[in-house]
Each structure stands twice: as structure tokens, then as C-alpha cells.
Design a protein around this motif. Structure first.
Motif, PDB file in Angstrom:
ATOM      1  N   UNK A 338       0.839  -1.237  -0.073  1.00 39.43           N
ATOM      2  CA  UNK A 338       0.097  -0.157  -0.212  1.00 39.43           C
ATOM      3  C   UNK A 338       1.019   1.315  -0.079  1.00 39.43           C
ATOM      4  N   UNK A 339       2.213   1.178  -0.417  1.00 41.15           N
ATOM      5  CA  UNK A 339       2.863   2.278  -0.587  1.00 41.15           C
ATOM      6  C   UNK A 339       2.693   3.392  -1.526  1.00 41.15           C
ATOM      7  N   UNK A 340       1.954   4.473  -1.196  1.00 40.88           N
ATOM      8  CA  UNK A 340       1.582   5.378  -2.274  1.00 40.88           C
ATOM      9  C   UNK A 340       2.991   6.470  -2.871  1.00 40.88           C
ATOM     10  N   UNK A 341       2.541   7.117  -3.715  1.00 44.74           N
ATOM     11  CA  UNK A 341       3.622   7.835  -4.168  1.00 44.74           C
ATOM     12  C   UNK A 341       3.986   9.061  -3.095  1.00 44.74           C
ATOM     13  N   UNK A 342       5.135   9.133  -2.883  1.00 45.55           N
ATOM     14  CA  UNK A 342       5.558  10.259  -2.013  1.00 45.55           C
ATOM     15  C   UNK A 342       5.795   9.654  -0.563  1.00 45.55           C
ATOM     16  N   UNK A 343       5.889   8.404  -0.527  1.00 45.47           N
ATOM     17  CA  UNK A 343       6.176   7.637   0.619  1.00 45.47           C
ATOM     18  C   UNK A 343       7.405   8.021   1.459  1.00 45.47           C
ATOM     19  N   UNK A 344       7.145   8.552   2.821  1.00 44.95           N
ATOM     20  CA  UNK A 344       8.467   8.864   3.650  1.00 44.95           C
ATOM     21  C   UNK A 344       8.647   7.916   4.479  1.00 44.95           C
ATOM     22  N   UNK A 345       7.769   7.403   5.195  1.00 48.58           N
ATOM     23  CA  UNK A 345       7.963   6.249   6.432  1.00 48.58           C
ATOM     24  C   UNK A 345       7.602   5.054   6.324  1.00 48.58           C
ATOM     25  N   UNK A 346       7.828   4.196   6.966  1.00 51.63           N
ATOM     26  CA  UNK A 346       8.853   4.527   8.417  1.00 51.63           C
ATOM     27  C   UNK A 346      10.231   4.450   7.862  1.00 51.63           C
ATOM     28  N   UNK A 347      11.235   4.820   8.713  1.00 57.75           N
ATOM     29  CA  UNK A 347      12.505   4.760   8.571  1.00 57.75           C
ATOM     30  C   UNK A 347      13.012   3.483   9.003  1.00 57.75           C
ATOM     31  N   UNK A 348      13.163   2.309   8.301  1.00 57.14           N
ATOM     32  CA  UNK A 348      13.497   0.991   9.033  1.00 57.14           C
ATOM     33  C   UNK A 348      14.923   0.742   9.251  1.00 57.14           C
ATOM     34  N   UNK A 349      15.521   0.414  10.427  1.00 60.21           N
ATOM     35  CA  UNK A 349      16.705   0.502  11.053  1.00 60.21           C
ATOM     36  C   UNK A 349      16.729  -0.900  11.857  1.00 60.21           C
ATOM     37  N   UNK A 350      18.079  -1.323  11.929  1.00 67.31           N
ATOM     38  CA  UNK A 350      18.126  -2.459  12.791  1.00 67.31           C
ATOM     39  C   UNK A 350      18.975  -2.155  14.131  1.00 67.31           C
ATOM     40  N   UNK A 351      18.425  -2.894  15.359  1.00 66.38           N
ATOM     41  CA  UNK A 351      18.897  -2.719  16.718  1.00 66.38           C
ATOM     42  C   UNK A 351      20.261  -3.562  16.696  1.00 66.38           C
ATOM     43  N   UNK A 352      20.710  -4.272  15.498  1.00 72.39           N
ATOM     44  CA  UNK A 352      21.648  -5.032  15.469  1.00 72.39           C
ATOM     45  C   UNK A 352      22.275  -5.777  17.006  1.00 72.39           C
ATOM     46  N   UNK A 353      21.260  -6.625  17.138  1.00 76.75           N
ATOM     47  CA  UNK A 353      21.706  -7.329  18.553  1.00 76.75           C
ATOM     48  C   UNK A 353      23.021  -7.874  18.558  1.00 76.75           C
ATOM     49  N   UNK A 354      23.390  -8.534  17.373  1.00 80.02           N
ATOM     50  CA  UNK A 354      24.954  -9.180  17.579  1.00 80.02           C
ATOM     51  C   UNK A 354      26.038  -8.181  17.501  1.00 80.02           C
ATOM     52  N   UNK A 355      25.797  -6.842  17.379  1.00 83.42           N
ATOM     53  CA  UNK A 355      26.690  -5.808  17.680  1.00 83.42           C
ATOM     54  C   UNK A 355      26.469  -4.829  18.626  1.00 83.42           C
ATOM     55  N   UNK A 356      25.376  -4.688  19.122  1.00 84.10           N
ATOM     56  CA  UNK A 356      24.935  -4.017  20.388  1.00 84.10           C
ATOM     57  C   UNK A 356      24.983  -4.716  21.666  1.00 84.10           C
TER      58      UNK A 356
END
Length: 424
Positions: A338-356
Motif C-alpha cells: 500500500x506504499x503510495x507515491x511520496x512515501x516517507x515513512x517508516x525509517x526502517x533500521x536495525x537494533x543489530x543485536x549481534x553488535x549492540x
């Protein structure tokens, strides 16, 4: 605008938990203990104080981070009682839920499409099905063996005394058959009850009720939960009308898709002010596709599309491939189709468990799947740019904290769902 002028001094946080029967004070105590641990690791000060509210579960947080003081008030959406009521099912009712839920996900083609993304949450969804069926099969096998043994013992005794026919033989044979069946039924009931008593370790019944609750209306929000969401929306609207620097809504697990609809209602209701607090959304360990891929989830799909283009909010989605109970790094808007034109969100990031997490800590938690699903709300002993306590009680807006941050390169952002219809 400079970072100094955007400093947060007062923040309202609204936490929306997932399908969890535990009382909300669990989240306060988790915040208290893990916040203190993170403060010791990262070198800042944080304190938690119980607070009172007639409509939510609330506590206040005072923190001093980077020499700047912040006061935060945290309110939790209370729906643990709804969860407990939905879990108050007999064993036969749970098996009927299994049939209905499996039919919903398999019959609609949703399960097959979910498997195209992350295997972890699909395995987690299949786990209660296989575990409950395994428990039933084991109980039937044990019951059949014991019942057959008892029946054979009685018939063997008759043969030993030379009774192989006649009225007496017929009566005893019938009794042996009845005893065998009674033992079978009794053992099945006893074993299934014993398995249910161990569910605090096995989680089969709990997960079955969780998936059944999401699937029972094929993606529509149950009315009793919608009433709580509406009341919570009104409380957040009041916070947006008051002085403050940021209103942060946190959704965890299945609480993420509830938060999506709550925020959409807030915006459509005209509750955002240009001169008011900034509205931010932090989604953690989301399982949105488990609902948004279902045929009747039109409202959720509409809300996802609506939020994805807004320039008056900040939406950061945090997950980790190490969390097998979530759709890690799957953009919930994009994969739902359902991503429309002009989609901004979400910013998808990783908590990187193996690094943090240090190697020792990761080794300790790696196979504790349900504990890892709550790691987003806990301390990291090697924190990177994700720190739950600095986000909720620190002096920086969520928008500023992740300004310029690129999304994870390994995110999944292609349409997957079969159902993409929206509300008119």
C-alpha cells in the motif's frame, strides 16, 4: 533550527504493548531495572517514580543526559485484561481455535506470502500448531497404549482361567473394552491438562491465543479492543493540546498495528498543532503483516498508507534479525503493498543485536526467543545508535536523533500481500 533550541525538556510517552496477559506494572519495573542498567553502562542518570492515573498505567521519569535534564511521563495502554479473557479457553476450545486460525491463514494464502519474507515469525506462528498437535498425539498414543495394555491384561486373565466364551466372557470382554476406552480418555485429559499447566515454559497455548485473537475477524479490530484504543486516543489528544516538546508513541510487537491506527485517528481528528509538541512514533519488533495481510484489514492498510506520507510526524521502525518473533527489517507499508507515491515513512533500521550486545550477552540470550523479543525495551551492554531510554527520556527529539540516518540496506520493501484493498 539549532539542536539547542530543539532540546526536549518535557516529553509524554504513550506505550502500546502487544498481546500480553501480564499486568502493566511489569513494564514499569522493566523500565526501572533496565533503565538503571543502561544508565550505568552509558554514563547518565535516570530515575523512575510511580504515578497515578484513572485511565492508564503511568509512571514518571527524571533523567540527566549529556548535562541536560528531562522529565518524561509514560502512560501504558491497558488491555491485559482483554488478553486474559481471550485466553480463558478450555482445552477443546483451544484446539478449535487452532483449526479456525490455521484455516484463516492457509485458506486465504496469507501464510504462504508471509513465508516469502522472514522465516522466524512464520516458524513462531507454526510452533503452537505443531506443539499442540504433538501434545495431542502423544496423549493419544500414551492413552492407547495404557488402555490397550489394560484391556489385554483382562482378556489374558480370562484365557488363563480357561474362559473363552459364554455370557460371563461377553460381560467381562465388554468391561475390558470400556475400561480401555476410559483409561484412554482419562490419560488424554490428564496429559493435556498437564501440558497446559506447563505453558509458562512451553508458550503453546499463549501463542495460539495470540494468533487466534488477530485472525478471528480476519484483520478487523475486535470491538472491545477498539473501545480501549479510542479512549487512549483521547488521552493522547489531550497531551498534544498541552505544553510539551514531544509526544512519543511507542508500539511494541502486535501493539505496533494498534499504534498505527491510533496515530492515524489523531491526525485525521485535527489534534496536531503547528505550535504544539512534535508527534513521533517508535515501532519496535513489529508483526504488522500478520494482520495487514488478512482480507478484512482494510482499515489498517488505509492507516499504513496514510501515515507513510505525512510530513508532520516522525516514524522510526526498529527491529533486529536476531529477533525471531518479528518481521525484522520488513517495511510494513511496502510489504503490505500500500506504499503510495511520496512515501516517507517508516525509517526502517536495525537494533543489530549481534553488535549492540557483547558476545557473552548474545550467547546468553540467543536461544531465549521471547526474551529477545523484549530486548528493544532493555539495556544493551554495547549500545550503538539505538537506546530506548535516551529516546524516551533523553533531551533529543526522535526526528533529530535519526535525522540523516539511512534505512537498513538489508530491509525488505517490495509488495508481498495478496490483499491491498483500502477503505473508501
Amino acid at each position: 533550527m539549532s539542536a539547542q533550541s530543539r532540546q526536549v525538556r518535557k516529553r509524554r510517552v504513550f506505550h502500546i504493548p502487544g498481546y500480553d496477559p501480564m499486568p502493566p506494572r511489569r513494564y514499569r519495573e522493566l523500565y526501572r531495572t533496565e533503565g538503571a542498567a543502561q544508565a550505568d553502562i552509558s554514563g547518565y542518570e535516570i530515575g523512575v517514580k510511580a504515578d497515578r492515573s484513572d485511565d492508564t498505567f503511568r509512571w514518571t521519569v527524571g533523567a540527566r543526559i549529556d548535562g541536560r535534564s528531562v522529565l518524561a511521563q509514560i502512560d501504558v495502554l491497558v488491555w491485559a485484561d482483554i488478553v486474559r479473557d481471550s485466553m480463558a479457553q478450555s482445552i477443546p476450545a483451544t484446539y478449535w481455535q487452532l483449526v479456525q486460525t490455521a484455516w484463516t491463514y492457509i485458506g486465504t494464502g496469507t501464510l504462504r506470502r508471509l513465508m516469502w519474507m522472514r522465516k522466524g515469525p512464520v516458524i513462531a506462528a507454526l510452533y503452537p500448531v505443531m506443539m499442540l498437535l504433538g501434545q495431542l498425539i502423544l496423549a493419544l498414543v500414551v492413552g492407547s497404549l495404557v488402555g490397550g495394555w489394560a484391556q489385554g491384561l483382562i482378556m489374558g486373565a480370562l484365557a488363563l482361567v480357561g474362559v473363552t466364551e459364554g455370557a460371563f466372557f461377553d460381560v467381562v470382554a465388554w468391561m475390558a473394552w470400556a475400561i480401555g476406552w476410559l483409561l484412554l480418555i482419562g490419560i488424554v485429559v490428564v496429559l493435556l491438562r498437564w501440558f497446559k499447566a506447563q505453558d509458562n515454559k512451553l508458550f503453546a497455548h499463549y501463542l495460539m491465543h495470540d494468533y487466534a485473537y488477530s485472525a478471528k475477524k480476519r484483520g478487523e479490530t475486535p470491538s472491545e479492543l477498539q473501545a480501549r484504543m479510542t479512549a487512549f486516543t483521547a488521552i493522547i489528544a489531550e497531551a498534544l493540546a498541552m505544553d510539551g516538546d514531544e509526544v512519543l508513541i511507542v508500539g511494541h510487537s502486535s501493539g505496533v498495528h494498534l499504534a498505527v491506527s491510533i496515530i492515524a485517528d489523531l491526525i485525521r481528528g485535527g489534534h496536531l498543532r503547528d505550535d504544539g509538541p512534535k508527534l513521533a512514533f517508535l515501532s519496535l519488533g513489529q508483526v504488522v503483516p500478520m494482520v495487514s495481510f488478512l482480507p478484512r484489514a482494510r482499515r489498517l492498510r488505509s492507516d499504513l498508507a496514510f501515515l507513510s506520507t505525512r510530513d508532520d510526524i516522525t516514524w522510526v521502525d526498529v527491529s533486529a534479525p536476531g529477533d525471531g518473533c518479528c518481521f525484522a527489517l520488513c517495511d510494513p507499508v511496502a510489504v503490505t503493498g500500500v506504499a503510495p507515491e511520496g512515501k516517507r515513512w517508516p525509517l526502517v533500521i536495525s537494533a543489530a543485536f549481534t553488535q549492540s550486545l557483547s558476545s557473552a550477552r548474545w550467547k546468553e540470550l540467543r536461544w531465549r526467543f521471547f526474551r529477545l523479543h523484549f530486548q528493544y525495551l532493555c539495556a544493551f551492554d554495547q549500545p550503538k545508535d539505538y537506546d530506548y531510554f535516551q529516546i524516551t527520556a533523553g533531551p533529543i527529539l526522535l526526528a533529530d536523533r535519526y535525522a540523516g540516518r539511512k534505512p537498513s540496506g538489508s530491509r525488505i520493501h517490495v509488495p508481498v500481500s495478496k490483499y491491498t484493498s483500502l477503505l473508501p
